[in-house]
Design a protein around this motif. Sequence first.
Motif, mmCIF file in Angstrom:
data_model
loop_
_atom_site.group_PDB
_atom_site.id
_atom_site.type_symbol
_atom_site.label_atom_id
_atom_site.label_comp_id
_atom_site.label_asym_id
_atom_site.label_seq_id
_atom_site.Cartn_x
_atom_site.Cartn_y
_atom_site.Cartn_z
ATOM 1 N N PHE A 14 51.141 10.028 -11.925
ATOM 2 C CA PHE A 14 51.291 9.515 -10.304
ATOM 3 C C PHE A 14 51.349 10.714 -9.492
ATOM 4 C CE2 PHE A 14 53.431 7.580 -7.314
ATOM 5 C CZ PHE A 14 52.594 7.022 -6.441
ATOM 6 N N MET A 15 50.842 10.719 -8.441
ATOM 7 C CA MET A 15 51.065 11.487 -7.751
ATOM 8 C C MET A 15 51.384 10.914 -6.103
ATOM 9 S SD MET A 15 49.318 15.389 -8.516
ATOM 10 C CE MET A 15 50.547 16.620 -7.685
ATOM 11 N N VAL A 16 51.410 11.307 -5.353
ATOM 12 C CA VAL A 16 52.071 10.700 -3.750
ATOM 13 C C VAL A 16 51.021 11.444 -2.520
ATOM 14 C CG1 VAL A 16 54.441 11.458 -3.407
ATOM 15 C CG2 VAL A 16 52.800 9.247 -2.193
ATOM 16 N N GLN A 17 50.113 10.851 -1.988
ATOM 17 C CA GLN A 17 49.850 11.939 -1.176
ATOM 18 C C GLN A 17 50.408 11.738 0.234
ATOM 19 O OE1 GLN A 17 45.204 11.126 -0.216
ATOM 20 N NE2 GLN A 17 45.118 12.986 0.433
ATOM 21 N N CYS A 18 50.552 13.379 0.471
ATOM 22 C CA CYS A 18 51.056 13.284 2.172
ATOM 23 C C CYS A 18 50.476 13.019 3.357
ATOM 24 C CB CYS A 18 52.155 14.717 2.696
ATOM 25 S SG CYS A 18 52.407 15.229 4.080
ATOM 26 N N HIS B 101 54.055 15.384 -6.934
ATOM 27 C CA HIS B 101 54.455 14.859 -7.404
ATOM 28 C C HIS B 101 55.665 14.264 -7.032
ATOM 29 C CE1 HIS B 101 52.491 18.092 -10.005
ATOM 30 N NE2 HIS B 101 52.363 16.633 -10.842
ATOM 31 N N PRO B 102 56.049 13.042 -7.802
ATOM 32 C CA PRO B 102 57.755 12.023 -7.214
ATOM 33 C C PRO B 102 58.717 13.039 -7.460
ATOM 34 C CG PRO B 102 55.801 10.593 -7.197
ATOM 35 C CD PRO B 102 55.350 11.426 -7.744
ATOM 36 N N ARG B 103 58.815 13.470 -8.313
ATOM 37 C CA ARG B 103 59.901 13.997 -8.956
ATOM 38 C C ARG B 103 60.226 15.522 -8.135
ATOM 39 N NH1 ARG B 103 56.134 14.495 -13.052
ATOM 40 N NH2 ARG B 103 55.608 16.577 -13.665
ATOM 41 N N CYS B 104 59.098 16.409 -7.717
ATOM 42 C CA CYS B 104 59.318 17.031 -6.831
ATOM 43 C C CYS B 104 59.501 16.738 -5.680
ATOM 44 C CB CYS B 104 57.964 17.960 -6.980
ATOM 45 S SG CYS B 104 57.702 18.722 -8.396
ATOM 46 N N LYS B 105 59.574 16.129 -5.416
ATOM 47 C CA LYS B 105 59.963 15.732 -3.268
ATOM 48 C C LYS B 105 61.662 14.806 -4.202
ATOM 49 C CE LYS B 105 57.839 17.214 -0.691
ATOM 50 N NZ LYS B 105 58.443 17.945 -0.343
ATOM 51 N N ASN B 106 62.357 14.923 -5.263
ATOM 52 C CA ASN B 106 63.256 14.436 -5.243
ATOM 53 C C ASN B 106 63.258 12.248 -4.966
ATOM 54 O OD1 ASN B 106 64.840 16.283 -5.879
ATOM 55 N ND2 ASN B 106 65.424 16.743 -3.724
ATOM 56 N N MET B 107 62.441 11.875 -5.370
ATOM 57 C CA MET B 107 61.727 10.202 -6.207
ATOM 58 C C MET B 107 61.272 9.811 -7.696
ATOM 59 S SD MET B 107 59.491 9.316 -2.727
ATOM 60 C CE MET B 107 58.825 10.936 -2.651
ATOM 61 N N THR B 108 61.653 8.532 -7.921
ATOM 62 C CA THR B 108 61.236 8.055 -8.343
ATOM 63 C C THR B 108 59.247 7.801 -7.947
ATOM 64 O OG1 THR B 108 61.758 5.696 -7.788
ATOM 65 C CG2 THR B 108 63.793 7.574 -9.187
ATOM 66 N N ARG C 278 60.177 4.059 -6.591
ATOM 67 C CA ARG C 278 60.387 4.935 -5.096
ATOM 68 C C ARG C 278 58.978 5.651 -4.212
ATOM 69 N NH1 ARG C 278 60.806 3.358 -0.429
ATOM 70 N NH2 ARG C 278 62.089 4.919 1.120
ATOM 71 N N ALA C 279 58.104 6.166 -5.334
ATOM 72 C CA ALA C 279 57.196 6.596 -3.890
ATOM 73 C C ALA C 279 55.815 5.116 -3.914
ATOM 74 C CB ALA C 279 56.236 7.428 -4.915
ATOM 75 N N LYS C 280 55.844 4.489 -5.294
ATOM 76 C CA LYS C 280 55.180 3.743 -4.975
ATOM 77 C C LYS C 280 55.080 2.673 -3.978
ATOM 78 C CE LYS C 280 53.700 4.280 -9.651
ATOM 79 N NZ LYS C 280 53.573 3.658 -10.789
ATOM 80 N N GLN C 281 56.556 1.858 -3.251
ATOM 81 C CA GLN C 281 57.048 1.416 -2.395
ATOM 82 C C GLN C 281 56.902 1.591 -0.973
ATOM 83 O OE1 GLN C 281 61.198 1.106 -3.682
ATOM 84 N NE2 GLN C 281 60.540 -0.954 -4.970
ATOM 85 N N LEU C 282 56.549 2.898 -1.198
ATOM 86 C CA LEU C 282 56.357 4.555 0.419
ATOM 87 C C LEU C 282 55.238 3.385 0.960
ATOM 88 C CD1 LEU C 282 57.307 7.102 -0.619
ATOM 89 C CD2 LEU C 282 58.954 5.127 0.858
ATOM 90 N N GLU C 283 55.202 2.878 2.742
ATOM 91 C CA GLU C 283 53.826 2.472 3.170
ATOM 92 C C GLU C 283 53.516 3.504 3.599
ATOM 93 O OE1 GLU C 283 54.616 -0.789 5.758
ATOM 94 O OE2 GLU C 283 55.209 -1.821 4.551
ATOM 95 N N GLU C 284 54.246 4.859 4.258
ATOM 96 C CA GLU C 284 53.538 6.271 4.857
ATOM 97 C C GLU C 284 53.917 7.478 3.451
ATOM 98 O OE1 GLU C 284 51.742 6.324 9.055
ATOM 99 O OE2 GLU C 284 54.657 6.242 8.762
ATOM 100 N N PHE C 285 53.987 8.203 3.198
ATOM 101 C CA PHE C 285 54.634 9.190 3.082
ATOM 102 C C PHE C 285 54.562 10.825 4.102
ATOM 103 C CE2 PHE C 285 54.411 12.950 0.223
ATOM 104 C CZ PHE C 285 56.210 13.448 -0.346
#
Length: 191
Positions: A146-150, A158-165, A168-175
Amino acid sequence: MSQQINPRKGDLNSFTIAGTNITIKADDCILLRSSNGNIDYVARVLQVNEGSVKIRWYYRPEETREGRKRFHGKKEVLLSNHTDTQTTGTIQGKCVVHSYEDYIQLERAGVDDYFCRFEYDAAKKRVVRIKSLYCECNMPYNPDEFMVQCDGCKRWFHPRCKNMTNKRAKQLEEFFCSTECSNGDANASEN
């Protein structure tokens, strides 16, 4: 305009695997029985001959000197420059080796679906890298992670590279990957 190639003596256009209705021809991807019976090998057929096929091997990442890395997908293979001739009796069946772009578009990858985005120089024992790198760790994208887009710079992390699980990353409305991105500075610097 397609060019017709006249086969050399002994070359065939195709053959059918004994006891099946599976036809093998040049440019098909095939599974070959391993000597230890653990895992089948993947290859691309270059030429079909009477009783044999000339193939170009795909390597699994763990079969290279560099080994499997975190960014390698479970179904990833590397096209090598290693060619060989195998008897038709070692062929288990067909498989599909997709481009990376096509593979990540699959709704569900089947057991015989693989993908390739690297080439492997078997003589020099080195992997030819792709240019697209992601995240702060500068790794190629792994379709199994899984990856999250800024929302600011549109880069992937990667969420782990941003100190997130991942949860938690899937719950964000914005990143936003940084303070600069959240202030809109990333978009201004791109224009």
